[in-house]
Enzyme design. Structure first.
Site, mmCIF file in Angstrom:
data_model
loop_
_atom_site.group_PDB
_atom_site.id
_atom_site.type_symbol
_atom_site.label_atom_id
_atom_site.label_comp_id
_atom_site.label_asym_id
_atom_site.label_seq_id
_atom_site.Cartn_x
_atom_site.Cartn_y
_atom_site.Cartn_z
ATOM 1 C CE LYS A 62 -1.928 -2.177 11.705
ATOM 2 N NZ LYS A 62 -1.272 -1.030 11.041
ATOM 3 C CG LEU B 263 -1.834 1.189 1.410
ATOM 4 C CD1 LEU B 263 -2.735 1.412 0.196
ATOM 5 C CD2 LEU B 263 -2.683 1.026 2.670
ATOM 6 C CE1 TYR C 215 -1.221 -5.676 11.682
ATOM 7 C CE2 TYR C 215 -3.389 -6.672 11.444
ATOM 8 C CZ TYR C 215 -2.423 -5.772 11.015
ATOM 9 O OH TYR C 215 -2.672 -4.969 9.915
ATOM 10 C CG ASN D 107 1.508 2.151 4.672
ATOM 11 O OD1 ASN D 107 0.449 1.545 4.562
ATOM 12 N ND2 ASN D 107 2.646 1.718 4.113
ATOM 13 C CB SER E 32 -6.012 1.163 11.955
ATOM 14 O OG SER E 32 -6.414 0.139 12.819
ATOM 15 C CG ASP F 283 14.997 1.619 13.355
ATOM 16 O OD1 ASP F 283 13.755 1.471 13.275
ATOM 17 O OD2 ASP F 283 15.713 1.008 14.177
HETATM 18 N N1 LIG Z 1 -2.365 -6.204 3.307
HETATM 19 C C1 LIG Z 1 -3.366 -6.378 4.161
HETATM 20 O O1 LIG Z 1 -4.123 -7.365 4.054
HETATM 21 C C2 LIG Z 1 -3.611 -5.361 5.243
HETATM 22 C C3 LIG Z 1 -4.849 -5.374 5.876
HETATM 23 C C4 LIG Z 1 -5.119 -4.441 6.866
HETATM 24 C C5 LIG Z 1 -4.156 -3.509 7.215
HETATM 25 N N2 LIG Z 1 -2.951 -3.526 6.596
HETATM 26 C C6 LIG Z 1 -1.976 -2.516 7.024
HETATM 27 O O2 LIG Z 1 -1.584 -1.758 5.910
HETATM 28 C C7 LIG Z 1 -0.250 -1.255 6.112
HETATM 29 C C8 LIG Z 1 0.573 -1.540 4.872
HETATM 30 O O3 LIG Z 1 0.725 -2.949 4.750
HETATM 31 P P1 LIG Z 1 0.859 -3.667 3.343
HETATM 32 O O4 LIG Z 1 -0.332 -4.485 3.166
HETATM 33 O O5 LIG Z 1 1.225 -2.698 2.291
HETATM 34 O O6 LIG Z 1 2.044 -4.666 3.686
HETATM 35 P P2 LIG Z 1 3.538 -4.773 3.133
HETATM 36 O O7 LIG Z 1 3.515 -4.882 1.651
HETATM 37 O O8 LIG Z 1 4.162 -5.854 3.926
HETATM 38 O O9 LIG Z 1 4.159 -3.355 3.497
HETATM 39 C C9 LIG Z 1 4.300 -2.940 4.837
HETATM 40 C C10 LIG Z 1 5.477 -1.983 4.944
HETATM 41 O O10 LIG Z 1 5.671 -1.680 6.319
HETATM 42 C C11 LIG Z 1 7.064 -1.554 6.561
HETATM 43 N N3 LIG Z 1 7.476 -2.519 7.604
HETATM 44 C C12 LIG Z 1 7.157 -3.813 7.708
HETATM 45 N N4 LIG Z 1 7.801 -4.378 8.741
HETATM 46 C C13 LIG Z 1 8.537 -3.403 9.310
HETATM 47 C C14 LIG Z 1 9.423 -3.362 10.408
HETATM 48 N N5 LIG Z 1 9.674 -4.445 11.144
HETATM 49 N N6 LIG Z 1 10.014 -2.185 10.692
HETATM 50 C C15 LIG Z 1 9.752 -1.091 9.955
HETATM 51 N N7 LIG Z 1 8.933 -1.071 8.882
HETATM 52 C C16 LIG Z 1 8.333 -2.212 8.577
HETATM 53 C C17 LIG Z 1 7.810 -1.923 5.289
HETATM 54 O O11 LIG Z 1 8.200 -0.733 4.654
HETATM 55 P P3 LIG Z 1 9.738 -0.362 4.394
HETATM 56 O O12 LIG Z 1 10.408 -1.605 3.888
HETATM 57 O O13 LIG Z 1 9.603 0.709 3.388
HETATM 58 O O14 LIG Z 1 10.308 0.111 5.673
HETATM 59 C C18 LIG Z 1 6.763 -2.608 4.442
HETATM 60 O O15 LIG Z 1 6.935 -2.338 3.078
HETATM 61 C C19 LIG Z 1 0.268 -1.927 7.390
HETATM 62 O O16 LIG Z 1 0.170 -1.022 8.473
HETATM 63 C C20 LIG Z 1 -0.699 -3.092 7.596
HETATM 64 O O17 LIG Z 1 -0.832 -3.423 8.964
HETATM 65 C C21 LIG Z 1 -2.656 -4.416 5.620
#
Ligand SMILES: NC(=O)c1ccc[n+]([C@@H]2O[C@H](COP(=O)([O-])OP(=O)(O)OC[C@H]3O[C@@H](n4cnc5c(N)ncnc54)[C@H](OP(=O)(O)O)[C@@H]3O)[C@@H](O)[C@H]2O)c1
Length: 277
Positions: free
Chosen positions: A149, A11, A145, A80, A131, A53
């Site tokens: 959130k 995202l 998790y 995010n 969130s 970080d």
């Molecule tokens: N995908 C879903 O199904 C879903 C559903 C509900 C909510 N969300 C929320 O949406 C947001 C974006 O998630 P996404 O779906 O795009 O997942 P994603 O592709 O895994 O991306 C999440 C990003 O968060 C950062 N991140 C992950 N672990 C980290 C760590 N240990 N320390 C620092 N940064 C970290 C990374 O960015 P960098 O590598 O750039 O640092 C990673 O690219 C998150 O807050 C997630 O909880 C996702």
């Protein structure tokens, strides 16, 4: 000018692309700026990547101050970055639980501490707190998790009330399941060794859910478009679910909570003093 954390994929990366397409400028906060290089090259002077970080408040603040001052203004902050620590609660150790809160809750607080002084000077701006549907409901195997959130949502509800009189509007964004690296990431973190037999069904459900990553309804690019629309709204909502699964899941949870509130209202109210003071 936008500031987006967790920008290397999913995202966050989709949002950076969408914001640039809308002609805006972005500070992308990431641990890995390599996936963003094509966007940097295609948008000269409008995308600045910051590799820092976000859990290290002392390092983050001056780096973000520099980047924001370099662009001259800040309009939208998007917390995010996040990941899911999945697994039955009894199988998670304390360090893992605290690390979950460091990224999903405390890092967002660190970013806000760095960004809010800039928004307060402008007496304007938007805070978008990413969130989850999990910020409103719970599920077996997702205690860490969902707790992180829910904490982010609790902070954000009170923060929204503090910031509104200063001209700063806050929205809690609650995505449902989306096709990003998110589930593959948490599948890789599942406790591997010797699950407690009582929780085998939880492991099986988590593995099924992680395996269905490619079938999730949520399209990150469309979610990013919705966030750009949201940031332009004169009267944004306090909460915005993204995806039909989030709307249904939150609606069902709230209906169930209301029904339970009513069913036990007599017992709840029975604890009042019997005589008025
Ligand atoms: N995908 C879903 O199904 C879903 C559903 C509900 C909510 N969300 C929320 O949406 C947001 C974006 O998630 P996404 O779906 O795009 O997942 P994603 O592709 O895994 O991306 C999440 C990003 O968060 C950062 N991140 C992950 N672990 C980290 C760590 N240990 N320390 C620092 N940064 C970290 C990374 O960015 P960098 O590598 O750039 O640092 C990673 O690219 C998150 O807050 C997630 O909880 C996702």
């Amino acid at each position: 000018m936008w500031l987006v954390t967790g920008a290397s994929g999913g995202l966050g990366q989709a949002l950076v692309g969408e914001v640039l397409s809308a002609g805006e400028r972005v500070i992308a906060v990431t641990r890995d700026d390599e996936p963003l290089q094509p966007l940097t090259a295609a948008s000269p002077g409008r995308l600045r990547t910051v590799s820092v970080d976000i859990t290290d408040a002392g390092t983050l603040r001056p780096v973000l101050d520099d980047a924001i001052t370099g662009f001259g203004r800040l309009d939208v902050v998007v917390n995010n970055a996040g990941y899911a620590l999945a697994g039955p609660f009894e199988e998670l150790d304390d360090a893992e639980l605290r690390a979950q809160f460091e990224v999903n809750f405390f890092a967002a607080a660190n970013v806000l501490r760095a960004a809010l002084p800039h928004l307060r000077v402008a007496k304007a701006g938007r805070v978008l707190q990413i969130s989850s549907l999990a910020g409103q409901i719970g599920a077996p195997g997702m205690s860490a998790y969902t707790a992180s959130k829910h904490a982010l949502e609790g902070l954000s509800v009170s923060l929204a009330a503090e910031l509104a009189p200063l001209g700063i509007r806050t929205t809690i964004v609650e995505p449902g399941a989306a096709r990003t690296g998110f589930r593959a990431d948490w599948a890789g973190r599942l406790p591997g060794s010797a699950p407690l037999p009582d929780y085998l069904h939880v492991h099986e459900a988590l593995a099924r859910s992680a395996g269905a990553a490619a079938k999730q309804a949520g399209e990150p690019a469309r979610m990013a478009q919705a966030l750009v629309i949201l940031a332009d709204m004169p009267s944004p909502p306090l909460r915005l679910p993204l995806g039909s699964d989030a709307v249904t899941g939150i609606g069902n949870a709230r209906s169930g909570q209301l029904e339970e509130l009513r069913r036990f209202a007599t017992l709840s109210a029975s604890t009042d003093h019997t005589k008025a003071i």
